[in-house]
Design a protein around this motif. Structure first.
Motif, PDB file in Angstrom:
ATOM      1  N   MET A  36       0.829  -1.210   0.000  1.00  0.00           N
ATOM      2  CA  MET A  36       0.000   0.000   0.000  1.00  0.00           C
ATOM      3  C   MET A  36       0.869   1.268   0.000  1.00  0.00           C
ATOM      4  SD  MET A  36      -3.073  -0.923  -0.293  1.00  0.00           S
ATOM      5  CE  MET A  36      -4.040   0.487   0.157  1.00  0.00           C
ATOM      6  N   THR A  37       1.925   1.272   0.793  1.00  0.00           N
ATOM      7  CA  THR A  37       2.815   2.432   0.815  1.00  0.00           C
ATOM      8  C   THR A  37       3.534   2.593  -0.521  1.00  0.00           C
ATOM      9  OG1 THR A  37       3.108   2.096   3.192  1.00  0.00           O
ATOM     10  CG2 THR A  37       4.683   3.535   2.094  1.00  0.00           C
ATOM     11  N   GLY A  38       3.968   1.477  -1.108  1.00  0.00           N
ATOM     12  CA  GLY A  38       4.611   1.532  -2.424  1.00  0.00           C
ATOM     13  C   GLY A  38       3.676   2.067  -3.495  1.00  0.00           C
ATOM     14  N   LEU A  39       2.407   1.641  -3.462  1.00  0.00           N
ATOM     15  CA  LEU A  39       1.433   2.176  -4.421  1.00  0.00           C
ATOM     16  C   LEU A  39       1.217   3.668  -4.200  1.00  0.00           C
ATOM     17  CD1 LEU A  39      -1.224  -0.673  -4.560  1.00  0.00           C
ATOM     18  CD2 LEU A  39       0.378   0.004  -6.361  1.00  0.00           C
ATOM     19  N   VAL A  43       1.836   6.620  -6.997  1.00  0.00           N
ATOM     20  CA  VAL A  43       0.859   7.649  -7.372  1.00  0.00           C
ATOM     21  C   VAL A  43       1.484   9.037  -7.280  1.00  0.00           C
ATOM     22  CG1 VAL A  43      -1.300   8.743  -6.620  1.00  0.00           C
ATOM     23  CG2 VAL A  43      -1.174   6.270  -6.822  1.00  0.00           C
ATOM     24  N   THR A  44       2.282   9.283  -6.243  1.00  0.00           N
ATOM     25  CA  THR A  44       2.914  10.607  -6.127  1.00  0.00           C
ATOM     26  C   THR A  44       3.943  10.827  -7.229  1.00  0.00           C
ATOM     27  OG1 THR A  44       4.593   9.781  -4.583  1.00  0.00           O
ATOM     28  CG2 THR A  44       2.601  10.741  -3.630  1.00  0.00           C
ATOM     29  N   ARG A  45       4.547   9.778  -7.754  1.00  0.00           N
ATOM     30  CA  ARG A  45       5.518   9.909  -8.847  1.00  0.00           C
ATOM     31  C   ARG A  45       4.820  10.102 -10.193  1.00  0.00           C
ATOM     32  NH1 ARG A  45       8.670  12.115  -6.289  1.00  0.00           N
ATOM     33  NH2 ARG A  45       9.517  11.029  -4.514  1.00  0.00           N
ATOM     34  N   LEU A  46       3.604   9.569 -10.325  1.00  0.00           N
ATOM     35  CA  LEU A  46       2.872   9.744 -11.591  1.00  0.00           C
ATOM     36  C   LEU A  46       2.386  11.182 -11.764  1.00  0.00           C
ATOM     37  CD1 LEU A  46       0.795   6.440 -11.759  1.00  0.00           C
ATOM     38  CD2 LEU A  46       2.769   7.080 -13.157  1.00  0.00           C
ATOM     39  N   TRP A  47       1.981  11.819 -10.664  1.00  0.00           N
ATOM     40  CA  TRP A  47       1.505  13.192 -10.703  1.00  0.00           C
ATOM     41  C   TRP A  47       2.260  14.023  -9.665  1.00  0.00           C
ATOM     42  CZ3 TRP A  47      -2.103   9.107 -10.699  1.00  0.00           C
ATOM     43  CH2 TRP A  47      -2.736   8.901 -11.908  1.00  0.00           C
ATOM     44  N   PRO A  48       3.536  14.308  -9.907  1.00  0.00           N
ATOM     45  CA  PRO A  48       4.346  14.994  -8.881  1.00  0.00           C
ATOM     46  C   PRO A  48       3.924  16.446  -8.639  1.00  0.00           C
ATOM     47  CG  PRO A  48       5.628  14.711 -10.900  1.00  0.00           C
ATOM     48  CD  PRO A  48       4.331  13.981 -11.094  1.00  0.00           C
ATOM     49  N   MET A  53      -1.783  14.492  -4.059  1.00  0.00           N
ATOM     50  CA  MET A  53      -1.257  13.124  -4.086  1.00  0.00           C
ATOM     51  C   MET A  53      -0.522  12.776  -2.792  1.00  0.00           C
ATOM     52  SD  MET A  53      -2.364  11.786  -6.733  1.00  0.00           S
ATOM     53  CE  MET A  53      -3.756  12.856  -7.004  1.00  0.00           C
ATOM     54  N   PHE A  54      -0.017  13.802  -2.074  1.00  0.00           N
ATOM     55  CA  PHE A  54       0.582  13.543  -0.767  1.00  0.00           C
ATOM     56  C   PHE A  54      -0.449  12.957   0.186  1.00  0.00           C
ATOM     57  CE2 PHE A  54       1.439  15.046   3.573  1.00  0.00           C
ATOM     58  CZ  PHE A  54       2.616  14.361   3.800  1.00  0.00           C
ATOM     59  N   TRP A  55      -1.678  13.480   0.125  1.00  0.00           N
ATOM     60  CA  TRP A  55      -2.741  12.963   0.989  1.00  0.00           C
ATOM     61  C   TRP A  55      -3.158  11.557   0.561  1.00  0.00           C
ATOM     62  CZ3 TRP A  55      -2.913  15.262   5.342  1.00  0.00           C
ATOM     63  CH2 TRP A  55      -2.560  16.598   5.421  1.00  0.00           C
ATOM     64  N   VAL A  56      -3.071  11.285  -0.739  1.00  0.00           N
ATOM     65  CA  VAL A  56      -3.334   9.924  -1.213  1.00  0.00           C
ATOM     66  C   VAL A  56      -2.282   8.974  -0.637  1.00  0.00           C
ATOM     67  CG1 VAL A  56      -3.397   8.443  -3.262  1.00  0.00           C
ATOM     68  CG2 VAL A  56      -4.525  10.672  -3.307  1.00  0.00           C
ATOM     69  N   LEU A  57      -1.013   9.402  -0.655  1.00  0.00           N
ATOM     70  CA  LEU A  57       0.062   8.597  -0.078  1.00  0.00           C
ATOM     71  C   LEU A  57      -0.200   8.328   1.403  1.00  0.00           C
ATOM     72  CD1 LEU A  57       2.905   7.305   0.103  1.00  0.00           C
ATOM     73  CD2 LEU A  57       3.799   9.615   0.399  1.00  0.00           C
ATOM     74  N   LEU A  58      -0.550   9.371   2.155  1.00  0.00           N
ATOM     75  CA  LEU A  58      -0.830   9.192   3.578  1.00  0.00           C
ATOM     76  C   LEU A  58      -2.023   8.261   3.797  1.00  0.00           C
ATOM     77  CD1 LEU A  58      -0.284  12.672   5.252  1.00  0.00           C
ATOM     78  CD2 LEU A  58       1.117  10.628   5.421  1.00  0.00           C
TER      79      LEU A  58
END
Length: 147
Positions: A36-39, A43-48, A53-58
Protein backbone atom coordinates in the motif's frame (compact mmCIF):
# COMPACT_ATOMS: atom_id res chain seq x y z
CA UNK A 1 -2.65 -21.32 42.28
CA UNK A 2 -1.49 -20.43 38.75
CA UNK A 3 -0.69 -16.88 37.77
CA UNK A 4 -2.73 -17.11 34.57
CA UNK A 5 -6.52 -17.40 34.38
CA UNK A 6 -8.77 -17.66 31.34
CA UNK A 7 -12.46 -17.78 30.45
CA UNK A 8 -13.90 -21.25 30.93
CA UNK A 9 -11.28 -22.32 33.46
CA UNK A 10 -12.51 -25.20 35.61
CA UNK A 11 -12.29 -25.67 39.36
CA UNK A 12 -8.82 -26.89 40.30
CA UNK A 13 -7.43 -26.40 36.78
CA UNK A 14 -3.92 -24.97 36.74
CA UNK A 15 -2.22 -23.46 33.71
CA UNK A 16 1.11 -25.08 32.83
CA UNK A 17 2.04 -23.30 29.58
CA UNK A 18 0.63 -20.50 27.40
CA UNK A 19 2.16 -20.04 23.93
CA UNK A 20 1.50 -18.47 20.52
CA UNK A 21 2.49 -18.98 16.93
CA UNK A 22 5.75 -17.44 15.71
CA UNK A 23 5.61 -13.71 14.88
CA UNK A 24 6.52 -14.63 11.32
CA UNK A 25 2.85 -15.53 10.82
CA UNK A 26 2.13 -11.77 10.79
CA UNK A 27 4.24 -11.19 7.68
CA UNK A 28 1.11 -10.82 5.53
CA UNK A 29 0.29 -7.61 7.38
CA UNK A 30 3.76 -6.23 6.78
CA UNK A 31 3.56 -7.13 3.09
CA UNK A 32 0.18 -5.39 2.84
CA UNK A 33 1.66 -2.28 4.49
CA UNK A 34 4.63 -2.28 2.11
CA UNK A 35 2.44 -2.74 -0.99
CA UNK A 36 0.00 0.00 0.00
CA UNK A 37 2.82 2.43 0.81
CA UNK A 38 4.61 1.53 -2.42
CA UNK A 39 1.43 2.18 -4.42
CA UNK A 40 1.08 5.52 -2.65
CA UNK A 41 4.63 6.47 -3.66
CA UNK A 42 3.89 5.36 -7.22
CA UNK A 43 0.86 7.65 -7.37
CA UNK A 44 2.91 10.61 -6.13
CA UNK A 45 5.52 9.91 -8.85
CA UNK A 46 2.87 9.74 -11.59
CA UNK A 47 1.50 13.19 -10.70
CA UNK A 48 4.35 14.99 -8.88
CA UNK A 49 2.93 18.49 -9.42
CA UNK A 50 -0.42 17.68 -7.74
CA UNK A 51 -0.18 18.38 -4.00
CA UNK A 52 -3.26 16.24 -3.29
CA UNK A 53 -1.26 13.12 -4.09
CA UNK A 54 0.58 13.54 -0.77
CA UNK A 55 -2.74 12.96 0.99
CA UNK A 56 -3.33 9.92 -1.21
CA UNK A 57 0.06 8.60 -0.08
CA UNK A 58 -0.83 9.19 3.58
CA UNK A 59 -4.23 7.53 3.11
CA UNK A 60 -2.76 4.45 1.46
CA UNK A 61 -0.01 4.16 4.09
CA UNK A 62 -2.70 4.53 6.77
CA UNK A 63 -4.76 1.74 5.20
CA UNK A 64 -1.63 -0.41 5.13
CA UNK A 65 -0.97 0.35 8.79
CA UNK A 66 -4.56 -0.60 9.69
CA UNK A 67 -4.13 -3.89 7.81
CA UNK A 68 -0.90 -4.53 9.69
CA UNK A 69 -2.59 -3.72 13.02
CA UNK A 70 -5.47 -6.08 12.15
CA UNK A 71 -3.01 -8.91 11.46
CA UNK A 72 -1.25 -8.21 14.76
CA UNK A 73 -4.58 -8.25 16.66
CA UNK A 74 -5.49 -11.65 15.16
CA UNK A 75 -2.04 -13.01 16.09
CA UNK A 76 -2.15 -11.63 19.63
CA UNK A 77 -5.67 -12.92 20.37
CA UNK A 78 -4.84 -16.44 19.11
CA UNK A 79 -3.00 -18.62 21.63
CA UNK A 80 -2.68 -22.10 23.10
CA UNK A 81 -3.07 -23.11 26.73
CA UNK A 82 -1.88 -26.35 28.34
CA UNK A 83 -3.37 -27.04 31.77
CA UNK A 84 -3.26 -30.01 34.10
CA UNK A 85 -6.59 -31.18 32.56
CA UNK A 86 -6.64 -30.19 28.86
CA UNK A 87 -5.08 -28.57 25.82
CA UNK A 88 -7.00 -25.48 24.64
CA UNK A 89 -6.58 -23.72 21.29
CA UNK A 90 -8.11 -20.25 20.97
CA UNK A 91 -8.05 -18.88 17.41
CA UNK A 92 -9.25 -15.39 16.55
CA UNK A 93 -10.70 -15.75 13.03
CA UNK A 94 -11.76 -12.11 12.55
CA UNK A 95 -12.60 -9.16 14.78
CA UNK A 96 -15.84 -10.75 15.96
CA UNK A 97 -15.28 -14.46 15.31
CA UNK A 98 -13.34 -16.75 17.63
CA UNK A 99 -12.91 -20.54 17.57
CA UNK A 100 -12.01 -22.57 20.67
CA UNK A 101 -10.92 -26.22 20.68
CA UNK A 102 -10.65 -28.12 23.96
CA UNK A 103 -8.82 -31.44 24.01
CA UNK A 104 -8.70 -33.42 27.28
CA UNK A 105 -5.25 -34.71 28.15
CA UNK A 106 -6.70 -38.23 28.48
CA UNK A 107 -7.47 -38.19 24.71
CA UNK A 108 -3.90 -37.32 23.70
CA UNK A 109 -1.76 -40.34 22.79
CA UNK A 110 1.41 -38.70 21.56
CA UNK A 111 2.95 -35.25 21.12
CA UNK A 112 5.76 -34.61 18.65
CA UNK A 113 7.28 -31.68 16.81
CA UNK A 114 8.95 -31.18 13.45
CA UNK A 115 11.29 -28.42 12.33
CA UNK A 116 10.45 -28.45 8.60
CA UNK A 117 13.54 -26.77 7.14
CA UNK A 118 16.75 -24.89 7.86
CA UNK A 119 15.04 -21.47 7.87
CA UNK A 120 12.55 -22.68 10.49
CA UNK A 121 15.44 -23.95 12.59
CA UNK A 122 17.27 -20.62 12.33
CA UNK A 123 14.16 -18.63 13.23
CA UNK A 124 13.16 -21.03 16.00
CA UNK A 125 9.75 -22.33 14.95
CA UNK A 126 8.24 -25.64 13.95
CA UNK A 127 5.10 -27.75 13.67
CA UNK A 128 3.47 -29.32 16.72
CA UNK A 129 1.80 -32.69 16.08
CA UNK A 130 -0.75 -33.94 18.63
CA UNK A 131 -2.00 -37.51 18.06
CA UNK A 132 -5.49 -38.34 19.34
CA UNK A 133 -7.95 -41.18 18.82
CA UNK A 134 -9.70 -39.09 16.14
CA UNK A 135 -6.50 -38.33 14.21
CA UNK A 136 -3.66 -35.86 14.21
CA UNK A 137 -3.86 -32.21 15.07
CA UNK A 138 -1.09 -30.20 13.34
CA UNK A 139 -0.30 -26.68 14.46
CA UNK A 140 2.27 -24.97 12.28
CA UNK A 141 4.72 -22.13 12.98
CA UNK A 142 4.89 -22.50 16.76
CA UNK A 143 7.58 -20.28 18.30
CA UNK A 144 10.29 -21.95 20.44
CA UNK A 145 9.03 -25.40 19.47
CA UNK A 146 11.76 -27.21 21.45
CA UNK A 147 10.44 -25.82 24.73
Amino acid sequence: MSRYEFDGQREGEEVAVVFRRHKMTMRGGWVFFAVMTGLGFLVTRLWPEDNRMFWVLLGMAGMGALGCLYTYALWYCSFFIVTNQRFRQVTQKSLFKKAVIDLPLSKIYNVAYVVPNMMAGMRGYGTLIIATGAGEMRISKIAKIEE
